[in-house]
Design a protein around this motif. Structure first.
Motif, PDB file in Angstrom:
ATOM      1  N   UNK A   1     102.088  59.198  31.007  1.00 20.60           N
ATOM      2  CA  UNK A   1     102.835  60.373  31.639  1.00 20.60           C
ATOM      3  C   UNK A   1     102.144  61.579  31.352  1.00 20.60           C
ATOM      4  N   UNK A   2     101.735  61.680  30.005  1.00 21.79           N
ATOM      5  CA  UNK A   2     101.160  62.965  29.626  1.00 21.79           C
ATOM      6  C   UNK A   2      99.446  62.863  30.117  1.00 21.79           C
ATOM      7  N   UNK A   3      98.973  61.610  30.168  1.00 23.53           N
ATOM      8  CA  UNK A   3      97.617  61.775  30.786  1.00 23.53           C
ATOM      9  C   UNK A   3      97.754  62.190  32.257  1.00 23.53           C
ATOM     10  N   UNK A   4      98.752  61.910  33.122  1.00 19.81           N
ATOM     11  CA  UNK A   4      98.751  62.143  34.330  1.00 19.81           C
ATOM     12  C   UNK A   4      99.231  63.483  34.552  1.00 19.81           C
ATOM     13  N   UNK A   5     100.021  64.089  33.589  1.00 19.37           N
ATOM     14  CA  UNK A   5     100.336  65.470  33.848  1.00 19.37           C
ATOM     15  C   UNK A   5      99.149  66.509  33.584  1.00 19.37           C
ATOM     16  N   UNK A   6      97.849  66.062  33.125  1.00 16.39           N
ATOM     17  CA  UNK A   6      96.771  66.741  32.864  1.00 16.39           C
ATOM     18  C   UNK A   6      95.784  66.626  34.028  1.00 16.39           C
TER      19      UNK A   6
END
Length: 473
Positions: A359-364
């Motif tokens: 989720x953190x990576x997709x938020x970027x």
């Protein structure tokens, strides 16, 4: 006169005695009895042609070389000598000249039997001997038939030893995928190989790298570098084939995706799309790019930051790239929905989980803001002018995912509003035709639902603007 009468009486007595003796001998003779042994040798069936008589009459007389007294009604084997003892008035019998019994065996197809030509019946021992003979013959026939069947089978099939030898010979010829890939990569990297040979090697590799293990072996064998070299080649066929192999190798294979990304595949693919190339090459490069980015948020964030959205926008508007437009829009749509699905699915995951990291990576990946900023809110609606229903469907799905960023621009686009109105009428008629044909959930009804949904969202935004304007006034 008395003497003459006495001679007459004596002659009459002799004639009467002779007739009695003849009748006695005649009555003692019986017809031979036939014994039939049926197919089941374990069951003994005796069929007699003699007339029905008392059990006493069925007692068999066994003659010897001496005279023996016969019981009343006792059967005498044919060929025996019979006499009437005038002193005792009893019948007597003994063996004749032919002292042996004649047993005749016969067969009729699967049936077989035995006949005693001399005796009216059989002794228990004779029956046992006959059964032994029949069983022996049956076993011989069975053994002979089995031998013939075995010879027939051996004539039609090879022995196990022969098969083993053939398999050993085949093992020497069978090559593993790894061995084949080594040969193909050797041919691909050889300066002595012609272009046709190298293209053939790439196509053979593409078939093999669909398997996860083979794709990973391709990396360990240094195949990615050979693919990059082929992409840099000036020959169009080598560029197409290399991009095709790269896309197939990274598709659904995270380990190979990482290796390819770290090897500079993303930068190389974007360069090929941004520079003048034949459209056939860019088509394969776009395929490889889509496979590299799918379910790989880190690569997607680098794609956006390195100008990937701008590169795709320029390709979308390029002359002769009409066939690539739907592929470009599909790639963008997949990236948007992929991020949305991950966000919805991971809402309840505990902190520190692997899914939270994703989720953190997709938020970027700031894809939607970048699309709105670079004019995609106006570019995607152009696909609605296509006569292809598939293109329209993909454009509608992309437009719906872009509503949060493009809603205001949709309302300010009169061409889009007109196109949606026309499509709504067209697909209402098509959906009605499907329904009349018995297709309640047809393809056109599905497209109509997409049009109605997009029109509804635009109408909701308009109503919200009107309400806000009324409140301010």
């Amino acid at each position: 006169m008395h003497i003459k009468n006495g001679k007459v009486r004596l002659k009459m007595a002799l004639i009467l005695w002779y007739l009695c003796l003849h009748l006695v001998c005649t009555n003692t003779e019986k017809f031979p009895t036939a014994l039939t042994i049926k197919e089941d040798l374990d069951d003994l069936n005796i069929e007699e042609d003699a007339h029905d008589s008392d059990p006493e009459d069925m007692e068999v007389f066994y003659p010897t070389d001496k005279w023996q007294t016969l019981k009343p009604g006792q059967a005498v084997p044919a060929g025996s000598h019979v006499r009437l003892n005038l002193q005792t008035g009893q019948r007597e019998a003994k063996l004749g000249e032919d002292e042996g019994l004649k047993l005749k065996y016969w067969t009729d197809g699967k049936r077989q039997g035995m006949v005693n030509q001399n005796a009216a019946s059989f002794t228990h021992q004779e029956l046992k001997e006959a059964l032994k003979k029949f069983k022996k013959e049956a076993d011989d026939v069975s053994i002979k038939g089995s031998a013939q069947d075995e010879e027939s089978v051996q004539a039609r099939f090879r022995s196990m030893d022969e098969l083993k030898k053939d398999m050993e010979a085949l093992d020497l010829l069978v090559e593993t995928d790894v061995q084949i890939m080594r040969k193909l990569l050797s041919k691909l990297g050889s300066s002595n190989s012609t272009v046709d040979e190298r293209v053939t090697a790439l196509l053979d590799l593409e078939y093999l790298v669909h398997q996860v293990d083979n794709a990973q072996n391709l990396v360990s064998m240094g195949g990615l570098q050979l693919l990059t070299d082929a992409l840099n080649n000036t020959d169009v066929r080598l560029q197409e084939s290399a991009a095709f192999v790269l896309g197939s190798a990274v598709s659904g294979n995270p380990a190979v995706q990482v290796e390819a990304f770290e090897g500079g595949a993303l930068h190389k693919l974007l360069t090929l799309l941004a520079t003048p190339r034949q459209m056939s090459v860019k088509k394969k490069v776009l395929f490889a790019l889509a496979c590299l980015l799918r379910h790989f948020p880190f690569a997607q964030s680098r794609f956006v930051r390195h100008g990937g959205v701008q590169v795709l926008g320029e390709l979308f508007q390029a002359n002769g790239a009409e066939a690539l437009r739907v592929r470009i829009v599909t790639l963008l749509y997949d990236m948007i929905t992929e991020k949305e699905l991950i966000s919805q699915h991971g809402a309840d995951d505990p902190p520190g989980s692997a899914h939270e990291e994703r989720l953190r990576q997709y938020a970027e990946v700031p894809l939607l803001p970048m699309l709105a900023e670079q004019g995609w809110c106006s570019l995607v609606p152009e696909l609605l002018d296509s006569p292809e229903h598939d293109w329209r469907e993909k454009a509608l799905r992309a437009l719906l995912t872009m509503v949060p960023r493009c809603q205001t621009l949709y309302q300010q686009n009169p061409k889009l509003i007109t196109s949606l109105s026309d499509l709504q009428k067209q697909y209402q008629e098509l959906a009605l035709t499907e329904e009349n044909l018995g297709e309640e959930d047809g393809y056109f009804k599905e497209i109509l639902a997409l049009v109605d949904s997009l029109v509804g969202k635009m109408h909701e935004a308009t109503m919200g603007v009107d309400i806000l304007h009324y409140q301010n006034s």
